[in-house]
Design an enzyme around this catalytic site. Structure first.
Site, mmCIF file in Angstrom:
data_model
loop_
_atom_site.group_PDB
_atom_site.id
_atom_site.type_symbol
_atom_site.label_atom_id
_atom_site.label_comp_id
_atom_site.label_asym_id
_atom_site.label_seq_id
_atom_site.Cartn_x
_atom_site.Cartn_y
_atom_site.Cartn_z
ATOM 1 N N GLU A 1 -2.192 -8.670 0.830
ATOM 2 C CA GLU A 1 -2.083 -8.583 2.286
ATOM 3 C C GLU A 1 -3.216 -9.304 3.003
ATOM 4 O OE1 GLU A 1 -1.432 -4.456 3.205
ATOM 5 O OE2 GLU A 1 0.475 -4.433 2.145
ATOM 6 N N LYS B 1 8.987 1.194 8.083
ATOM 7 C CA LYS B 1 9.256 -0.031 7.329
ATOM 8 C C LYS B 1 10.768 -0.233 7.290
ATOM 9 C CE LYS B 1 5.227 0.273 4.244
ATOM 10 N NZ LYS B 1 4.765 0.741 2.907
#
Length: 430
Positions: free
Chosen positions: A209, A341
């Site tokens: 990330e 999500k």
């Protein structure tokens, strides 16, 4: 003219070099929406199924040709002629056609890519930005806010190849006057942290990330180097910047114990809750995600009683963007926030339902990327269009992460005075 005329599914690559699903949805008007499905590394066991081919001779078994075939052969014929403006109906057709509880027939990756592409095509057809279309779908037309970013600047756990147990150490620029300045603060802290790590002879390689992934002696050492970086960048802890953790505890929960191998410590549910409470008391940590295992509901309830009045406790693997599980949490005093999500549930309609349920119950909703991403920046529009107030989309490097930040900059510019940035008050317990 808003009716769907053609749908194309294809296999493309994500940010980890694995295949993922992309869908193009064409309308009779000529408008075309394109969207991709992200993919997680640390996943909740109750997530909707991400369909992979399992053919070891191709992409190590991670191909998505089955999901692509589901789009082209099953979903496309069923959706042709339907209006892209009726998102709920389109999503329900796909859900019913799949016919399984967890979307295992077509794959949540197939259904989601089409669902998001339909929304994008509809926005283009209406000649409005995607965030505006999402706010209309959400029943909150014209209600926008710019999200406080949770910037993941040190990666551990499943997102990095190091000895740090906690998966994400994040900074939140809560003292910024607007999103643009929040992003600048985060970028300056990121570069400051690189210098701090280099000076200590530590690795400045990055994880999935975009955060740094050094070997550190403990989770506390990670917090200390971040605080040093914040101060070196000229900012004040707890005033300008606060800290957030994603423990991803399910990844180190073994036989009822929390095994921090990097530190050589083992905790039970109660003592690990105490460990987290102590960290939050010692450092300006105002948000903790997945502090306990997804199945440890008693531990979660205990942690919520301990610190839920002053720390945002975010359920990710715990709730998996699922309204049935979220309702159980709301009813039982478990957590006070949900991570959102798209691909955990698999459609835009169900995602919006989860956000609404959370907000109606006084929970916060944190919009999130996955560790496997693409250049698709739909979550930026989702965060603004639902006025969620918070977003998690990684660090300040890797274009798959920065794409979302750049889209938020564009949206803030377009909204002008309507682009409010709530800062600290967006975080539960603050």
């Amino acid at each position: 003219m808003s009716n769907i005329s053609k749908i194309i599914g294809r296999e493309i690559m994500d940010s980890r070099g694995n295949p993922t699903v992309e869908a193009d949805v064409y309308l009779e008007s000529g408008a075309m929406g394109r969207a991709t499905a992200p993919s997680g590394a640390s996943t909740g066991s109750r997530e909707a199924l991400e369909l992979r081919d399992g053919d070891k001779s191709r992409y190590l078994g991670k191909g998505v040709l089955k999901a692509v075939a589901a789009i082209n052969e099953d979903i496309a014929p069923a959706l042709l002629g339907n209006s892209a403006f009726d998102q709920k109906k389109v999503d329900q057709i796909m859900i019913d056609l799949d016919g399984t509880e967890n979307k295992e027939k077509f794959g949540a990756n197939a259904i989601l890519a089409v669902s998001l592409a339909v929304a994008k095509a509809a926005a283009l057809d209406k000649q409005i930005p995607l965030y505006q279309h999402i706010s209309e779908l959400n029943g909150t037309a014209g209600k926008y806010s710019m999200p406080v970013p949770m910037m993941n600047i040190i990666n551990g756990g499943e997102h990095a190849d190091n000895n740090v147990d906690i998966q994400e150490f994040m900074v939140q620029p809560v003292g910024a006057p607007n999103f643009r300045e929040a992003l600048r603060m985060g970028a300056e802290i990121f570069h400051s942290l690189k210098k701090v790590l280099s000076a200590k002879g530590l690795s400045t390689a990055v994880g999935d990330e975009g955060g740094f992934a050094p070997n550190l002696a403990s989770n506390e050492e990670a917090l200390k180097v971040i605080i040093q970086a914040v101060e070196n960048a000229g900012y004040e802890m707890n005033k300008d910047v606060t800290l957030a953790l994603d423990c991803a505890s399910s990844e180190f929960y073994v036989d009822g114990k929390y095994d921090l191998k990097g530190e050589g410590k083992v905790f039970d549910s109660e003592t690990f809750g105490d460990y987290l409470a102590d960290l939050a008391a010692k450092y300006p940590i105002i948000s903790i995600e997945d502090g306990l295992d997804e199945s440890d509901w008693d531990g979660w309830a205990s942690l919520t009683k301990k610190i839920g009045d002053k720390v945002q406790l975010v359920g990710d693997d715990l709730f998996v963007t699922n309204t049935k599980i979220l309702k159980r949490g709301i009813d039982n005093g478990v957590a006070n926030s949900i991570l959102i999500k798209f691909n955990q549930i698999g459609s835009l309609t169900e995602t919006l339902e989860a956000i609404r349920m959370a907000q109606d119950a006084g929970f916060t909703a944190v919009i999130s990327h996955r560790s496997g991403e693409t250049e698709d920046a739909t979550i930026a529009d989702l965060a603004v269009g639902t006025a969620a107030g918070q977003i998690k989309t990684g660090s300040l490097c890797r274009s798959d992460r920065v794409a979302k930040y750049n889209q938020l900059l564009r949206i803030e510019e377009a909204l002008g005075d309507a682009a409010t940035y709530g800062g600290r008050k967006e975080i539960k317990g603050q």
